[in-house]
Design an enzyme around this catalytic site. Structure first.
Site, PDB file in Angstrom:
ATOM      1  N   ARG A   1       0.309 -35.180  38.190  1.00 40.14           N
ATOM      2  CA  ARG A   1       0.680 -33.945  37.498  1.00 40.14           C
ATOM      3  C   ARG A   1      -0.523 -33.276  36.867  1.00 40.14           C
ATOM      4  O   ARG A   1      -0.386 -32.193  36.302  1.00 40.14           O
ATOM      5  CB  ARG A   1       1.683 -34.274  36.396  1.00 40.14           C
ATOM      6  CG  ARG A   1       3.122 -33.860  36.704  1.00 40.14           C
ATOM      7  CD  ARG A   1       3.955 -34.387  35.583  1.00 40.14           C
ATOM      8  NE  ARG A   1       5.202 -33.764  35.354  1.00 40.14           N
ATOM      9  CZ  ARG A   1       6.371 -34.275  35.742  1.00 40.14           C
ATOM     10  NH1 ARG A   1       6.415 -35.356  36.475  1.00 40.14           N
ATOM     11  NH2 ARG A   1       7.494 -33.680  35.386  1.00 40.14           N
TER      12      ARG A   1
ATOM     13  N   LYS B   1      12.894 -31.863  43.984  1.00 34.84           N
ATOM     14  CA  LYS B   1      12.094 -33.037  44.379  1.00 34.84           C
ATOM     15  C   LYS B   1      12.961 -34.292  44.464  1.00 34.84           C
ATOM     16  O   LYS B   1      12.802 -35.090  45.374  1.00 34.84           O
ATOM     17  CB  LYS B   1      10.957 -33.303  43.377  1.00 34.84           C
ATOM     18  CG  LYS B   1       9.895 -32.205  43.319  1.00 34.84           C
ATOM     19  CD  LYS B   1       8.645 -32.670  42.580  1.00 34.84           C
ATOM     20  CE  LYS B   1       8.880 -33.004  41.123  1.00 34.84           C
ATOM     21  NZ  LYS B   1       9.265 -31.866  40.303  1.00 34.84           N
TER      22      LYS B   1
ATOM     23  N   ARG C   1      20.203 -34.020  30.713  1.00 35.51           N
ATOM     24  CA  ARG C   1      18.997 -34.637  30.157  1.00 35.51           C
ATOM     25  C   ARG C   1      18.544 -33.846  28.942  1.00 35.51           C
ATOM     26  O   ARG C   1      18.618 -32.622  28.931  1.00 35.51           O
ATOM     27  CB  ARG C   1      17.887 -34.601  31.222  1.00 35.51           C
ATOM     28  CG  ARG C   1      17.842 -35.839  32.070  1.00 35.51           C
ATOM     29  CD  ARG C   1      16.945 -35.685  33.266  1.00 35.51           C
ATOM     30  NE  ARG C   1      15.609 -35.166  32.964  1.00 35.51           N
ATOM     31  CZ  ARG C   1      14.645 -35.069  33.873  1.00 35.51           C
ATOM     32  NH1 ARG C   1      14.854 -35.450  35.120  1.00 35.51           N
ATOM     33  NH2 ARG C   1      13.464 -34.588  33.565  1.00 35.51           N
TER      34      ARG C   1
ATOM     35  N   ARG D   1       8.347 -27.136  29.863  1.00 34.08           N
ATOM     36  CA  ARG D   1       8.025 -27.928  31.063  1.00 34.08           C
ATOM     37  C   ARG D   1       7.479 -27.031  32.175  1.00 34.08           C
ATOM     38  O   ARG D   1       6.555 -27.417  32.894  1.00 34.08           O
ATOM     39  CB  ARG D   1       9.271 -28.686  31.545  1.00 34.08           C
ATOM     40  CG  ARG D   1       9.630 -29.826  30.602  1.00 34.08           C
ATOM     41  CD  ARG D   1      11.007 -30.370  30.899  1.00 34.08           C
ATOM     42  NE  ARG D   1      11.095 -30.974  32.215  1.00 34.08           N
ATOM     43  CZ  ARG D   1      12.231 -31.066  32.910  1.00 34.08           C
ATOM     44  NH1 ARG D   1      13.359 -30.579  32.423  1.00 34.08           N
ATOM     45  NH2 ARG D   1      12.237 -31.652  34.064  1.00 34.08           N
TER      46      ARG D   1
ATOM     47  N   ARG E   1      21.751 -28.561  35.561  1.00 32.42           N
ATOM     48  CA  ARG E   1      21.600 -29.921  36.091  1.00 32.42           C
ATOM     49  C   ARG E   1      22.338 -30.939  35.203  1.00 32.42           C
ATOM     50  O   ARG E   1      22.265 -30.897  33.986  1.00 32.42           O
ATOM     51  CB  ARG E   1      20.110 -30.271  36.145  1.00 32.42           C
ATOM     52  CG  ARG E   1      19.857 -31.608  36.773  1.00 32.42           C
ATOM     53  CD  ARG E   1      18.482 -31.696  37.363  1.00 32.42           C
ATOM     54  NE  ARG E   1      17.444 -31.814  36.345  1.00 32.42           N
ATOM     55  CZ  ARG E   1      16.160 -31.984  36.648  1.00 32.42           C
ATOM     56  NH1 ARG E   1      15.762 -31.997  37.898  1.00 32.42           N
ATOM     57  NH2 ARG E   1      15.273 -32.105  35.691  1.00 32.42           N
TER      58      ARG E   1
HETATM   59  P1  AMP Z   1      10.339 -35.693  35.483  1.00 31.47           P
HETATM   60  O1  AMP Z   1      11.577 -36.530  35.561  1.00 31.47           O
HETATM   61  O2  AMP Z   1       9.385 -35.937  36.613  1.00 31.47           O
HETATM   62  O3  AMP Z   1      10.633 -34.228  35.283  1.00 31.47           O
HETATM   63  O4  AMP Z   1       9.556 -36.180  34.161  1.00 31.47           O
HETATM   64  C1  AMP Z   1      10.134 -36.112  32.881  1.00 31.47           C
HETATM   65  C2  AMP Z   1       9.040 -36.160  31.820  1.00 31.47           C
HETATM   66  O5  AMP Z   1       8.326 -37.402  31.919  1.00 31.47           O
HETATM   67  C3  AMP Z   1       7.978 -35.082  31.929  1.00 31.47           C
HETATM   68  O6  AMP Z   1       8.364 -33.867  31.327  1.00 31.47           O
HETATM   69  C4  AMP Z   1       6.812 -35.751  31.211  1.00 31.47           C
HETATM   70  O7  AMP Z   1       7.004 -35.730  29.795  1.00 31.47           O
HETATM   71  C5  AMP Z   1       6.933 -37.202  31.648  1.00 31.47           C
HETATM   72  N1  AMP Z   1       6.184 -37.449  32.910  1.00 31.47           N
HETATM   73  C6  AMP Z   1       6.725 -37.789  34.125  1.00 31.47           C
HETATM   74  N2  AMP Z   1       5.752 -37.947  35.043  1.00 31.47           N
HETATM   75  C7  AMP Z   1       4.581 -37.703  34.413  1.00 31.47           C
HETATM   76  C8  AMP Z   1       3.217 -37.677  34.833  1.00 31.47           C
HETATM   77  N3  AMP Z   1       2.858 -37.929  36.117  1.00 31.47           N
HETATM   78  N4  AMP Z   1       2.270 -37.379  33.902  1.00 31.47           N
HETATM   79  C9  AMP Z   1       2.599 -37.142  32.616  1.00 31.47           C
HETATM   80  N5  AMP Z   1       3.865 -37.118  32.154  1.00 31.47           N
HETATM   81  C10 AMP Z   1       4.853 -37.400  33.042  1.00 31.47           C
END
Ligand code: AMP
Length: 217
Positions: A88, A13, A161, A172, A127
């Site tokens: 999400r 993404k 990360r 996740r 990553r």
């Molecule tokens: P990402 O970088 O999109 O993988 O997000 C990293 C983490 O941020 C996720 O594993 C969640 O803990 C939190 N997070 C990001 N976007 C959301 C969302 N739309 N709703 C809830 N938690 C989120």
């Protein structure tokens, strides 16, 4: 152009967002990036989000919806945007419709990138990102030109990360299947959803997305 980009962690993404935002000249709104910035700045939201993020769990919907509504009211989002990592959950999907309704606007296209679960796990473990400029690499499929040095800013020392460690990756992916995958059934009847195979070359995937979003271009 107002785009939602859906897909499990690791489907690409981030990479596709960058390319699409450049093409359409729209801001890339990643809730994960915004939350990481809050964690780094030690804001109240950052403190609430940090523990959940490090376990791979979702931040509560009301906090996320408030954050997205704030971001969408900034001037640069007036003519379009790409939402990455949001919505999400079903309440977030319902919430974004209400927010856009209040702004008298709507989503033009929803892209869901799909990649096999085993491929995702191996991609996520490999990553790395640059702590200075945020450029993301994959040690197997898209490594930096010189080992451990960022191609873009020259910083030495790429980092993993915290939530890309194997146990958190499993959580996740589980959270994705439980809470986010059902959004595909929610969006299918809208006619706006385009499901794209994400197991391939970055440019080919981009072309498939472009063909879905702007068939006449
Ligand atoms: P990402 O970088 O999109 O993988 O997000 C990293 C983490 O941020 C996720 O594993 C969640 O803990 C939190 N997070 C990001 N976007 C959301 C969302 N739309 N709703 C809830 N938690 C989120």
């Amino acid at each position: 152009m107002r785009i939602i980009l859906l897909g499990a962690p690791g489907v690409g993404k981030g990479t596709q967002s960058k390319m699409l935002c450049e093409h359409y000249a729209i801001p890339h709104i990643s809730t994960g990036d915004i939350l990481r910035q809050h964690v780094q700045d030690k804001t109240e939201l950052g403190r609430k989000a940090e523990a959940l993020m490090s376990k791979g769990q979702l931040v509560p919907d009301d906090l996320i919806l408030a954050l997205v509504e704030d971001r969408l009211s900034e001037e640069d989002a007036a003519a379009g945007f790409l939402l990455d990592g949001f919505p999400r959950t079903l309440p977030q999907a319902v919430g974004i419709d209400a927010i856009l309704g209040r702004h008298d606007t709507a989503i033009d296209g929803i892209i869901a990138i799909d990649v096999d679960q085993k491929v995702l796990q191996s991609r996520l473990v490999a990553r790395r990102s640059c702590p200075q400029c945020g450029t993301v690499y994959n040690l197997v499929i898209a490594p930096p030109k010189v080992n451990d040095i960022c191609d873009v800013c020259g910083h030495k020392g790429l980092v993993q990360r915290d939530d890309d460690k194997p146990a958190t990756i499993r959580e996740r992916l589980e959270v994705y299947h439980q809470h986010t995958a059902p959004l595909l059934s929610y969006y299918r009847p809208s006619g706006l959803l385009h499901e794209i195979d994400g197991d391939g070359n970055v440019d080919e995937i981009f072309q498939s997305i472009m063909a879905a979003l702007s068939p006449a271009e």
